[in-house]
Every structure is written in structure tokens, then in C-alpha cells.
Design a protein around this motif. Structure first.
Motif, PDB file in Angstrom:
ATOM      1  N   TYR A  31      11.911 -49.090 -12.987  1.00 50.60           N
ATOM      2  CA  TYR A  31      10.661 -48.988 -12.767  1.00 50.60           C
ATOM      3  C   TYR A  31       9.930 -48.119 -11.639  1.00 50.60           C
ATOM      4  CZ  TYR A  31      12.495 -51.632  -8.832  1.00 50.60           C
ATOM      5  OH  TYR A  31      13.075 -52.248  -7.724  1.00 50.60           O
ATOM      6  N   TYR A  32      11.000 -47.061 -11.544  1.00 49.56           N
ATOM      7  CA  TYR A  32      10.585 -46.067 -10.381  1.00 49.56           C
ATOM      8  C   TYR A  32      10.030 -44.868 -11.071  1.00 49.56           C
ATOM      9  CZ  TYR A  32      11.297 -42.195  -7.136  1.00 49.56           C
ATOM     10  OH  TYR A  32      10.946 -41.093  -6.155  1.00 49.56           O
ATOM     11  N   TYR A  33       9.078 -44.196 -10.421  1.00 48.07           N
ATOM     12  CA  TYR A  33       8.209 -43.474 -11.026  1.00 48.07           C
ATOM     13  C   TYR A  33       8.065 -42.161  -9.968  1.00 48.07           C
ATOM     14  CZ  TYR A  33       7.497 -46.128 -15.029  1.00 48.07           C
ATOM     15  OH  TYR A  33       7.625 -47.046 -16.092  1.00 48.07           O
ATOM     16  N   PHE A  34       8.409 -41.235 -10.353  1.00 47.33           N
ATOM     17  CA  PHE A  34       8.195 -39.779  -9.159  1.00 47.33           C
ATOM     18  C   PHE A  34       6.939 -39.630  -9.153  1.00 47.33           C
ATOM     19  CE2 PHE A  34       7.757 -35.536  -8.209  1.00 47.33           C
ATOM     20  CZ  PHE A  34       8.377 -35.343  -7.090  1.00 47.33           C
ATOM     21  N   GLU A  35       6.493 -39.652  -7.785  1.00 44.56           N
ATOM     22  CA  GLU A  35       5.037 -39.205  -7.487  1.00 44.56           C
ATOM     23  C   GLU A  35       5.069 -38.096  -6.463  1.00 44.56           C
ATOM     24  OE1 GLU A  35       2.490 -42.393  -6.396  1.00 44.56           O
ATOM     25  OE2 GLU A  35       3.526 -43.667  -7.710  1.00 44.56           O
ATOM     26  N   PRO A  36       4.640 -36.801  -6.951  1.00 44.89           N
ATOM     27  CA  PRO A  36       4.717 -35.601  -6.063  1.00 44.89           C
ATOM     28  C   PRO A  36       3.578 -35.905  -4.997  1.00 44.89           C
ATOM     29  CG  PRO A  36       3.438 -35.244  -7.962  1.00 44.89           C
ATOM     30  CD  PRO A  36       4.192 -36.443  -8.227  1.00 44.89           C
ATOM     31  N   GLU A  73       1.114 -31.087  -3.534  1.00 40.51           N
ATOM     32  CA  GLU A  73       1.865 -30.466  -4.632  1.00 40.51           C
ATOM     33  C   GLU A  73       1.420 -30.640  -6.250  1.00 40.51           C
ATOM     34  OE1 GLU A  73       6.092 -30.909  -4.529  1.00 40.51           O
ATOM     35  OE2 GLU A  73       6.230 -30.445  -2.390  1.00 40.51           O
ATOM     36  N   GLU A  74       0.384 -31.429  -6.281  1.00 41.19           N
ATOM     37  CA  GLU A  74       0.057 -32.023  -7.657  1.00 41.19           C
ATOM     38  C   GLU A  74      -0.660 -30.602  -8.347  1.00 41.19           C
ATOM     39  OE1 GLU A  74      -2.000 -35.739  -7.602  1.00 41.19           O
ATOM     40  OE2 GLU A  74      -0.437 -36.703  -6.909  1.00 41.19           O
ATOM     41  N   PHE A  75      -0.596 -30.571  -9.567  1.00 41.10           N
ATOM     42  CA  PHE A  75      -1.549 -29.592 -10.101  1.00 41.10           C
ATOM     43  C   PHE A  75      -2.982 -30.244 -10.214  1.00 41.10           C
ATOM     44  CE2 PHE A  75       2.603 -28.448 -11.840  1.00 41.10           C
ATOM     45  CZ  PHE A  75       2.569 -26.979 -11.816  1.00 41.10           C
ATOM     46  N   SER A  76      -3.793 -29.436 -10.306  1.00 42.51           N
ATOM     47  CA  SER A  76      -5.166 -29.761 -10.691  1.00 42.51           C
ATOM     48  C   SER A  76      -5.366 -29.597 -12.175  1.00 42.51           C
ATOM     49  CB  SER A  76      -6.120 -28.736  -9.940  1.00 42.51           C
ATOM     50  OG  SER A  76      -6.155 -27.460 -10.514  1.00 42.51           O
ATOM     51  N   ILE A  77      -6.491 -30.268 -12.674  1.00 43.22           N
ATOM     52  CA  ILE A  77      -6.570 -30.076 -14.095  1.00 43.22           C
ATOM     53  C   ILE A  77      -6.756 -28.725 -14.618  1.00 43.22           C
ATOM     54  CG2 ILE A  77      -8.482 -30.662 -15.796  1.00 43.22           C
ATOM     55  CD1 ILE A  77      -6.692 -33.100 -14.673  1.00 43.22           C
ATOM     56  N   ASN A  78      -7.647 -27.880 -13.787  1.00 41.97           N
ATOM     57  CA  ASN A  78      -7.819 -26.497 -13.868  1.00 41.97           C
ATOM     58  C   ASN A  78      -6.350 -25.555 -14.043  1.00 41.97           C
ATOM     59  OD1 ASN A  78     -10.407 -26.798 -14.223  1.00 41.97           O
ATOM     60  ND2 ASN A  78     -10.881 -26.037 -12.198  1.00 41.97           N
ATOM     61  N   GLU A  79      -5.245 -26.091 -13.068  1.00 36.67           N
ATOM     62  CA  GLU A  79      -4.079 -25.242 -13.105  1.00 36.67           C
ATOM     63  C   GLU A  79      -3.283 -25.734 -14.402  1.00 36.67           C
ATOM     64  OE1 GLU A  79      -3.160 -24.945  -8.269  1.00 36.67           O
ATOM     65  OE2 GLU A  79      -2.982 -27.011  -9.188  1.00 36.67           O
ATOM     66  N   LYS A  91       5.193 -28.561 -21.136  1.00 33.15           N
ATOM     67  CA  LYS A  91       3.836 -29.067 -21.133  1.00 33.15           C
ATOM     68  C   LYS A  91       3.775 -30.499 -20.776  1.00 33.15           C
ATOM     69  CE  LYS A  91       2.237 -25.601 -24.706  1.00 33.15           C
ATOM     70  NZ  LYS A  91       1.763 -25.551 -26.038  1.00 33.15           N
ATOM     71  N   ASN A  92       4.769 -31.193 -21.113  1.00 29.92           N
ATOM     72  CA  ASN A  92       4.773 -32.515 -20.919  1.00 29.92           C
ATOM     73  C   ASN A  92       5.147 -32.900 -19.392  1.00 29.92           C
ATOM     74  OD1 ASN A  92       3.960 -33.031 -23.266  1.00 29.92           O
ATOM     75  ND2 ASN A  92       6.007 -32.700 -24.245  1.00 29.92           N
ATOM     76  N   HIS A  93       5.257 -32.155 -18.562  1.00 35.07           N
ATOM     77  CA  HIS A  93       5.937 -32.432 -17.198  1.00 35.07           C
ATOM     78  C   HIS A  93       5.249 -31.790 -16.050  1.00 35.07           C
ATOM     79  CE1 HIS A  93       9.411 -34.192 -19.270  1.00 35.07           C
ATOM     80  NE2 HIS A  93       9.600 -33.220 -19.862  1.00 35.07           N
ATOM     81  N   PHE A  94       3.955 -31.788 -16.163  1.00 33.04           N
ATOM     82  CA  PHE A  94       3.123 -31.282 -14.969  1.00 33.04           C
ATOM     83  C   PHE A  94       2.875 -32.470 -14.180  1.00 33.04           C
ATOM     84  CE2 PHE A  94       0.872 -28.613 -18.443  1.00 33.04           C
ATOM     85  CZ  PHE A  94       1.415 -27.410 -18.041  1.00 33.04           C
ATOM     86  N   ASN A  95       3.247 -33.644 -14.403  1.00 34.74           N
ATOM     87  CA  ASN A  95       3.355 -34.926 -13.390  1.00 34.74           C
ATOM     88  C   ASN A  95       4.390 -34.466 -12.334  1.00 34.74           C
ATOM     89  OD1 ASN A  95       5.283 -35.064 -15.711  1.00 34.74           O
ATOM     90  ND2 ASN A  95       5.345 -37.380 -14.875  1.00 34.74           N
ATOM     91  N   LEU A  96       5.292 -33.662 -12.505  1.00 32.25           N
ATOM     92  CA  LEU A  96       6.454 -33.531 -11.527  1.00 32.25           C
ATOM     93  C   LEU A  96       6.122 -32.914 -10.451  1.00 32.25           C
ATOM     94  CD1 LEU A  96       9.252 -32.527 -13.998  1.00 32.25           C
ATOM     95  CD2 LEU A  96       8.909 -34.700 -13.050  1.00 32.25           C
TER      96      LEU A  96
END
Length: 191
Positions: free
Chosen positions: A92-97, A101-107, A140-145
């Protein structure tokens, strides 16, 4: 050594396995200690340090010629309990940057477009290996990192493609510099 690592080392040295020889007792001591950590990331770091310390302790014990005694068996039981706890947390652990460090929608959109352009360019240059396209598509599926971790992932994938001789070093460098343009702060930390 940070606070979590120091706690793990102290716990291992002074409390964890003292007078303990059953899985139930080891698990109980471990649960009691983990109760004091609120963040899952800290718990995972604590457990990782505890496991590494246990493995080093076993290796050191064996190097001194002590084989087949209860000492090694007790440490292996502790590693088993630690591994179970790690698996439990990871469910149940999810990495949250961090927010900076998070990407914006534009980025994300910009990088997504650049990745598509790279695929097209590689196809035109005759790099038709599916593994290359799969690796690039997966990014493309890992911008959440987050930025730093995403660029570490990118670098790892590109190094793998170079080692496997799927791409030439100059092509990899061009791809990396193209994607990292504007993110020099994060890519400098990785290099």
C-alpha cells in the motif's frame, strides 16, 4: 548516517535480537519499533538498514569460522520477518515526489511530445527494434515518479540500450540531452 539509519543500527545492536529466538518474539519487537515511524518511506528505510545490518552480521560471523550455530539461524529468522514487513508495507505504499519535483501538466505534455518525436526520428534512422520503442513508450507512464527519479529511470534505460548495442552512444547522448533540456538542475544531481 541519517536518523532512521542510526535508529536501525542502535535497535539492531542493543534490542532487536537480545534474548529473542522465535519468529513471534522477533515480529513483536519489530512491530513495536515500527510503531514510532509515521512515514512509510522511513519504515522502509529502517527495514532496509536493519536487513543489511543482519546480512553483514551473518557474513562477519561466518568469516570468523562460526558455521551452523544458532546465531546464524536467529539472524535468518530476523531477515525473514523483515522481508515480510517490507512486503506488507509495499502493498500500500506509493511514492510521492516532493511538490517541487513534480512535473506540471505542460512539462508532461512537452516530454510526451519529445518522446514521440524521438521514436519517429529513430524509425527514420532505421532503428526498428521493438525493444527501443517499448522502453521509450514506458517512460510516458512514469511521470508520477517526479523529475529526479524520472531522469534516473531515463538514464538507466538509455544505458541498458547502449549496453545491449540497441543504440549507439552518440544517439543515446542526443536523446538524453534533448529530453533533459530545461531540467539541468535535476540532471546534474544524477550525473
Amino acid at each position: 548516517m541519517n536518523i532512521v539509519e542510526k535508529e536501525a543500527k542502535d535497535f539492531y545492536e542493543y534490542d532487536f535480537l537480545n534474548g529473542v529466538n522465535t519468529l513471534e518474539n522477533i515480529k513483536s519487537k519489530l512491530d513495536n519499533k515500527l510503531y514510532y515511524f509515521n512515514r512509510e518511506r522511513d519504515k522502509l528505510d529502517f527495514l532496509k538498514t536493519l536487513k543489511n545490518t543482519s546480512l553483514e552480521d551473518i557474513k562477519d560471523h561466518i568469516s570468523r569460522g562460526c558455521i551452523g550455530c544458532g546465531y546464524e539461524e536467529q539472524r535468518n529468522l530476523a531477515i525473514f520477518a523483515i522481508d515480510q514487513e517490507i512486503d506488507s508495507i509495499k502493498k500500500y505504499y506509493y511514492f510521492e515526489p516532493k511538490s517541487d519535483e513534480e512535473f506540471s501538466i505542460n512539462e508532461e505534455s512537452s516530454l510526451h511530445l519529445k518522446l514521440n518525436q524521438i521514436i519517429e526520428k529513430l524509425e527514420k534512422q532505421g532503428f526498428g527494434q521493438q525493444i527501443i520503442f517499448d522502453e521509450i513508450e514506458e517512460l510516458k507512464n512514469h511521470f508520477n515518479l517526479g523529475k529526479k527519479t524520472w531522469f534516473q529511470l531515463l538514464k538507466g534505460k538509455l544505458i541498458d540500450l547502449t549496453i545491449e548495442n540497441a543504440l549507439e552512444k552518440t544517439v543515446v547522448q542526443e536523446i538524453y540531452s534533448n529530453l533533459s533540456e530545461g531540467y539541468e538542475h535535476f540532471t546534474k544531481m544524477i550525473s
